[in-house]
Design an enzyme around this catalytic site. Structure first.
Site, PDB file in Angstrom:
ATOM      1  N   LYS A 113       0.848  -1.188   0.000  1.00  0.00           N
ATOM      2  CA  LYS A 113       0.000   0.000   0.000  1.00  0.00           C
ATOM      3  C   LYS A 113       0.879   1.232   0.000  1.00  0.00           C
ATOM      4  CE  LYS A 113      -3.209   2.642   2.908  1.00  0.00           C
ATOM      5  NZ  LYS A 113      -3.987   2.693   4.169  1.00  0.00           N
ATOM      6  N   GLU A 143      -8.985  11.426  13.113  1.00  0.00           N
ATOM      7  CA  GLU A 143      -8.193  10.249  13.473  1.00  0.00           C
ATOM      8  C   GLU A 143      -7.224  10.498  14.626  1.00  0.00           C
ATOM      9  OE1 GLU A 143      -5.449   6.759  11.389  1.00  0.00           O
ATOM     10  OE2 GLU A 143      -6.146   8.468  10.208  1.00  0.00           O
TER      11      GLU A 143
END
Length: 394
Positions: free
Chosen positions: A148, A198
């Protein structure tokens, strides 16, 4: 220096009052989380930039502040994506604290409306170039080079009139009062301002909490579409894989420091005004209570949610593909005190601002199944959090 659970903690209007009193021109720092609201003014001491590890520099700065007579000193500010290159952290001269914005009934009052300013917008890179970068990254993923990589883009906005950063902060905070809202000095007269969903890591005593997000979809225009998108996100193989990569990295990073680490098997959903996110709440108890929140945050940062995996290769791809320096974007912003407690948030949904310009950032996690047009749409949706607050027309 008052504690966050001091006399104003439960007073109606205390948290929204601190929000309303923030002044960027005075170099103040504002930070709001689901547990507290902080407004810091003045600078007692800045954390120095040198070759020592960041947590060592912070601990020594706090200790020196205590010896100088600062009661219950803390540091507030931001750390860059490349934490060894830049940290804008300081011990404030004064800190006022209150409870969480979301618990203050007055936060429901409307924010000042965005003025119809004329903005000149320059995307960096251009959308087609961003899509080409995503496509090239997918080819490398399919070749097995990495699992990723997170690729970001920016919008450079320029206005003719000076920016009203306190009003932008009001709109960010009142739109998502349950999240993390911040405005801190970014060096050179600039301000880092945003509203992140977050939490990288918090520590209170020996209790540790992390809340990684990965896998996202824009909110729907109506209730039915919104619910459909949320349900589809929970079942999306691509997004579940992207999320699992991040959670595994968080587990691996925290395991050496914690006992009784709890990691749910499946993610839940977190929503902001603009996006749905897959989220996992990771909790643990420190084996060594001497470890600070900042030390733990540095052990986690950067997670695959903002960088990729393996980390070293993902960083190299980011440097090759992104035509700008991320600076404070995708670093961490928050506070830490002399006991080691603190809250450090992933620096996303943000912009760096000076008198008349904003540089707004957004990124997307690229995996083997990614499509350039989807990642471009995701970053466009993430831009909306800040663009709406700034009054930039759709």
């Amino acid at each position: 220096m008052p504690p966050a659970d001091g006399p104003d903690h439960a007073v109606i209007g205390a948290a929204s009052g601190l929000l309303g009193q923030y002044r960027a021109a005075a170099g103040e720092a504002f930070f709001a989380s689901p547990t507290r609201t902080l407004l810091a003014a003045g600078v007692h001491a800045r954390v120095p930039q040198d070759a020592r590890p960041l947590p060592v520099r912070v601990a020594e700065t706090l200790a020196e502040a205590r010896r100088a007579g600062v009661e219950r000193p803390l540091v507030v500010g931001a750390v860059a994506f490349d934490r060894d290159s830049r940290a804008e952290l300081a011990v404030p001269a004064r800190v006022r604290a209150a409870g969480a914005l979301r618990d203050d009934p007055l936060i429901a009052l409307p924010a000042p409306p965005a003025e119809g300013a004329e903005w000149r917008v320059r995307p960096v890179p251009e959308p087609h170039a961003y899509g080409a970068g995503v496509a090239a990254a997918v080819d490398r993923l399919r070749d097995g080079e990495l699992s990723k990589v997170v690729l970001a883009r920016t919008l450079e906005l320029t206005a003719d009139e000076p920016l009203d950063l306190p009003a932008i902060l009001q709109r960010l905070a009142r739109r998502d009062p349950g999240g993390y809202t911040f405005a801190v000095p970014a060096g050179g007269g600039r301000t880092l301002i945003g509203a992140s969903p977050e939490l990288l890591l918090s520590r209170r005593g020996t209790a540790v909490l992390a809340n990684p997000l990965a896998g996202s979809v824009p909110r729907g225009e109506d209730l039915g579409e919104d619910v459909r998108r949320a349900a589809a996100l929970l079942e999306s193989p691509k997004d579940l894989h992207e999320h699992a990569v991040v959670v595994d990295a968080v587990r691996e990073a925290l395991a050496p420091y914690c006992r009784d680490l709890e990691v749910p098997e499946r993610p839940t959903l977190v929503r902001t005004a603009a996006m749905w996110h897959l989220a996992t709440t990771v909790t643990g108890e420190l084996a060594d209570p001497a470890l600070s929140a900042l030390e733990l945050a540095c052990a986690l940062h950067p997670t695959p949610a903002v960088c990729g995996t393996p980390t070293g290769l993902a960083r190299r791809v980011i440097t090759e593909v992104e035509p700008f320096d991320r600076g404070l974007y995708t670093g961490m912003v928050g506070w830490g005190d002399e006991t080691g407690d603190g809250e450090w948030v992933v620096t996303i949904r943000c912009a760096e601002a000076d008198e008349r310009t904003l540089r707004v950032y957004a990124g997307a996690g690229v995996v083997e199944q990614s499509l350039p047009e989807d990642e471009l749409a995701e970053t466009s949706a993430k831009f909306r959090t800040f663009l709406d607050a700034a009054g930039v027309a759709r």
